[in-house]
Design an enzyme around this catalytic site. Structure first.
Site, mmCIF file in Angstrom:
data_model
loop_
_atom_site.group_PDB
_atom_site.id
_atom_site.type_symbol
_atom_site.label_atom_id
_atom_site.label_comp_id
_atom_site.label_asym_id
_atom_site.label_seq_id
_atom_site.Cartn_x
_atom_site.Cartn_y
_atom_site.Cartn_z
ATOM 1 N N GLN B 131 0.829 -1.200 0.000
ATOM 2 C CA GLN B 131 0.000 0.000 0.000
ATOM 3 C C GLN B 131 0.867 1.256 0.000
ATOM 4 O OE1 GLN B 131 -3.569 0.653 2.740
ATOM 5 N NE2 GLN B 131 -1.966 1.714 3.862
ATOM 6 N N GLY B 132 0.792 2.057 -1.032
ATOM 7 C CA GLY B 132 1.577 3.290 -1.098
ATOM 8 C C GLY B 132 0.753 4.495 -0.709
ATOM 9 N N TYR B 133 0.700 4.773 0.574
ATOM 10 C CA TYR B 133 -0.114 5.890 1.084
ATOM 11 C C TYR B 133 0.763 7.017 1.616
ATOM 12 C CZ TYR B 133 -4.876 3.966 0.838
ATOM 13 O OH TYR B 133 -6.089 3.518 0.422
ATOM 14 N N SER B 134 1.359 6.778 2.820
ATOM 15 C CA SER B 134 2.095 7.841 3.511
ATOM 16 C C SER B 134 3.292 8.309 2.705
ATOM 17 C CB SER B 134 2.592 7.342 4.868
ATOM 18 O OG SER B 134 1.513 7.013 5.694
ATOM 19 N N SER B 166 4.260 -1.125 3.952
ATOM 20 C CA SER B 166 4.458 -2.448 4.564
ATOM 21 C C SER B 166 4.949 -3.440 3.527
ATOM 22 C CB SER B 166 3.149 -2.970 5.156
ATOM 23 O OG SER B 166 2.666 -2.055 6.102
ATOM 24 N N GLU B 249 -8.734 -0.505 7.166
ATOM 25 C CA GLU B 249 -7.463 -0.703 7.857
ATOM 26 C C GLU B 249 -7.627 -0.481 9.359
ATOM 27 O OE1 GLU B 249 -4.446 2.122 6.783
ATOM 28 O OE2 GLU B 249 -2.803 0.785 7.320
ATOM 29 N N GLU B 378 -4.475 10.442 17.847
ATOM 30 C CA GLU B 378 -4.942 11.834 17.828
ATOM 31 C C GLU B 378 -5.835 12.094 16.612
ATOM 32 O OE1 GLU B 378 -1.850 10.793 18.496
ATOM 33 O OE2 GLU B 378 -1.850 11.294 20.624
#
Lengths: 380, 392
Positions: B131-134, B166, B249, B378
């Site tokens: 998964q290429g998110y952040s 990941s 997720e 948060e």
């Protein structure tokens, strides 16, 4: 697995109870009773209307004129009465009194008393505590066999609605020393009996918790509720039931104070904006929201465990009361703080919730008592 | 006999005949899991057989339609399959971000061609996804991502950097959030694209964590060609899918708060560590903390059950996933801290056979990431405050 979602009937009962209580027993009514120092401590008229709604017969078997709606059903009424701080003998008579009779009463006692309790004409009260700290395994009040019946000596404190009860359910010792597990017997005592002295005590939540003294009070043999010397296990079940319903009441109270606090955060402006736009307050409110969601699950699990006769009902009742006490304490404290100076005034209702929460927490054991009991029941 | 009873009997018989004995023992650690993919080396012949047999029935993705290789099971049948697998302690045949994440997203939002191309290899465990998110500059503020995809007619050219990917070094394909419209408002110019990790210009570098392990990578994208037919959903509409996947997720990570069936409870581990005195844990301060954790964990389990029962009853659960993610991960961190405290210096052994063979401090350190990954605690509190409480 416990039933965690209300069925249609239970949801209807909850909605009906909410509508009724908000109309007939709103917080204004609580204030009126408090401020006029009402001698009864609740309104007989409102109580009669509650009876008409069927509240008093919710836990009573149909054979004795009740509705047999179960603990989940009764819990919804308790939850809604927590929202409006409704004053009534629901807990003392319709929950504890009725459960004492159905758990331990003879057929004759049930037939004699339950219909009248369901009609709201006869009020019951449970006399268990003997000191400020809840400790039901230590019973010093003595009941000695006197040939035809029993002679009671001792003192009970914090007897909910004891000053108006028509019958007291008294845990007394018929044998053994204060902490013996055998030797506790439950008695049905008419408070008019010679040697029984009832004194109303007004507590911080403006509710009634009488002190009851027994000085050579003689009761007949048929005053025994259940078996002689075998009352402690019944008492324990009774307290589980009481705690599950107190947890339901605290859930209602907690939700009400939380909703009012969130509303206040949206209305109160400082620095030119609603204080609810500040993240310091948002995160505390969101954390509290999560705690309340977990409380909802614990309460409904305890109530349905009682209905289903779950082997671990005792654990779940302590779980519900421990969590209800902890979360109600947090919600009422946060409620006062987030209302700022207004939270400290008698004019605002938030202080009323704070006071009721502490009293309900201490009734039959607070979060610490129930965490200890939970650990013991889980084998550590 | 009802259809479901027949299904249960047949499932039981099939599992009995086809699940290898060694796949009927609890996994000792995450290392025993099968992830599949082109680079995968099976740890045993049984592991390979178990995956192949389950995949042939579509039971690695039991509720996906059969036309894409799935099992085609309805909810009741899926539940029976889970129960029957649990009955013989059968291991999951495949751990897969394909099955858990991008597969459901393609099923919901993807074109027919994408479904036919990608779903069957996921079911068979042939392609492993990451998964290429952040990004380095887009963590909690995910919608601020800067990896850009330039429109070149029939394809995009992608440039940028992803982080916390990941198992990127072990994966075959990536589903990746990219900015296709730099002029649109933050959320409005994002697309979800798919590409092969062997495409020229893709490189990865594992990140060593405080626990010593490297489950995450940095991924560098340098003039990577992505075909236009590999966009999931519409161009510039990727944020909707991203949010859908984030909810997914959160629910997965929120499960961390629960004690896995068959493993020891915290109370049992506490008794092992410090013993009982008169039926009570021998340290009264720790006993109080363990009891408080136990109470909270039990209420959390009941809440997860209640939320799923409400979902089944068709009652909206709304942003419940944010609450479950927040509470579940905080609970797991508390649990790990308590285990460390309960075991004292025995918990500190990092190498060798002392203490817990080094596993305890690694689990403790790993748990710190639970309340960061998948949206920090948060951020979850922000979601609750804004979406549920409507505080703005």
């Amino acid at each position: 697995m416990a039933t965690l979602v209300l069925n249609e009937e239970q949801q209807m009962l909850k909605d009906a109870a909410r509508g009724f209580l908000q109309e007939r027993a709103p917080i204004a009514e609580f204030r009126r009773l408090r401020d006029t120092r009402d001698a009864t401590g609740f309104s007989r008229d409102v109580w009669a209307a509650m009876v008409e709604q069927g509240f008093a017969g919710t836990l009573i078997p149909e054979a004795h004129g009740g509705f047999a709606f179960g603990h989940v059903g009764m819990g919804q009424i308790m939850e809604e009465s927590g929202r409006t701080l409704a004053l009534s003998p629901l807990l003392s008579s319709a929950v504890l009194g009725v459960s004492a009779l159905t758990l331990a009463g003879s057929e004759a006692q049930q037939a004699d008393l339950l219909p009248a309790v369901g009609q709201g004409e006869l009020l019951l009260a449970l006399a268990v505590d003997e000191s400020g700290r809840h400790d039901p395994e230590c019973i010093r009040t003595r009941a000695e066999h006197n040939g035809s019946g029993y002679t009671l000596n001792g003192c009970k404190t914090f007897v909910l609605d004891g000053h108006v009860a028509d019958r007291l359910i008294v845990a007394a010792r018929t044998s053994g020393d204060a902490r013996a597990t055998d030797g506790v017997t439950l008695f049905l005592v008419n408070p008019d009996t010679a040697g029984v002295e009832v004194e109303r005590t007004i507590m911080v939540d403006a509710r009634n918790a009488a002190e009851v003294r027994f000085n050579d009070a003689e009761v007949p043999a048929d005053a025994v509720l259940g078996r002689v010397d075998e009352g402690l296990p019944v008492l324990e079940q009774l307290l589980d039931i009481g705690n599950a319903h107190l947890a339901a009441e605290l859930l209602g109270l907690t939700q009400e104070v939380f909703e009012r606090t969130v509303q206040y955060l949206k209305e109160r402006k400082q620095f030119g904006v609603a204080i609810g736009s500040f993240q310091a307050l948002q995160h505390r409110a969101a954390d509290l929201f999560s705690e309340i969601e977990l409380l909802k699950s614990a309460v409904v699990a305890a109530l349905s465990a009682l209905d289903e006769g779950d082997d671990h009902a005792d654990q779940l009742c302590s779980l519900a009361k421990a969590r209800a006490s902890k979360v109600a304490e947090l919600a009422t404290n946060e409620g006062v703080q987030m209302h700022g100076g207004m939270g400290m005034t008698d004019e605002f209702d938030v202080g009323l919730f704070l006071k009721r929460a502490r009293a309900a927490q201490q009734t039959f054991g607070d979060q610490r008592y129930h965490a200890r009991r939970f650990a013991r029941l889980r084998g550590y | 006999m009802t259809d479901l009873e027949t299904f249960r009997r047949e499932t039981r018989e099939w599992l009995d005949a086809n699940c290898p004995e060694s796949m009927r023992t609890p996994m000792q650690s995450d290392d025993d899991a099968c992830w599949g993919g082109r680079k995968w080396t099976f740890q045993s012949e049984d592991q390979r057989l178990w995956l192949e047999r389950m995949a042939a029935r579509g039971w690695t993705a039991p509720d996906w339609p059969t036309e894409y290789g799935g099992g085609g099971l309805n909810k009741d049948e899926h539940k029976i399959l889970r129960q029957e697998m649990a009955r013989i302690q059968a291991r999951s045949p495949l751990n897969s971000f394909g099955v858990w994440m991008i597969g459901p997203a393609i099923l919901k939002f993807g074109s027919e061609a994408l479904k036919r191309q990608h779903l069957p290899p996921i079911v068979r465990g042939e392609i492993r996804w990451c998964q290429g998110y952040s990004e380095p500059g887009a963590g909690s503020d995910l919608a601020g991502l800067q990896t850009k995809a330039e429109d070149k007619g029939d394809h995009f050219i992608v440039n940028g950097q992803k982080i916390w990917t990941s198992y990127a070094d072990k994966a075959d394909w990536m589903f990746c959030l990219v900015r296709t419209n730099p002029d649109a408002k933050k959320q409005a110019g994002i697309s979800l694209v798919l590409f092969d990790m062997e495409t020229p210009g893709v490189s990865t570098r594992p990140i060593t964590l405080i626990s010593g392990s490297s489950p995450f990578c940095e991924t560098f994208l340098d003039n990577v060609r992505v075909e236009k037919d590999q966009v999931v959903g519409e161009v510039d509409q990727g944020w909707t899918i991203a949010k859908y996947l984030l909810t997914h997720e959160r629910e997965m990570i929120g499960g961390f708060g629960r004690t896995a069936a068959g493993s020891k409870t915290l109370a049992e581990q506490a008794v092992d560590a410090i013993g009982l005195d008169n039926g009570r844990l021998a340290d009264d301060m720790l006993r109080a903390e363990v009891a408080q954790w136990d109470l909270d964990a039990r209420a959390f389990e009941l809440t997860a059950e209640r939320v799923s029962a409400q979902a089944k009853a068709g009652q909206g659960v709304g942003a419940a996933s944010a609450m479950l993610k927040y509470y579940g991960t905080e609970l797991n961190k508390r649990r790990q801290e308590l285990l460390m405290a309960l075991n004292g210096t025995d918990a500190l052994y990092w190498e060798g056979k002392g203490g817990f063979d080094g596993s305890m401090p690694r689990h403790w350190l790993r748990s710190k990431g639970n309340s960061i990954e998948g949206g920090t605690s948060e951020i979850q509190l922000n979601v609750i405050a804004k979406n549920i409480l409507e505080l703005g």
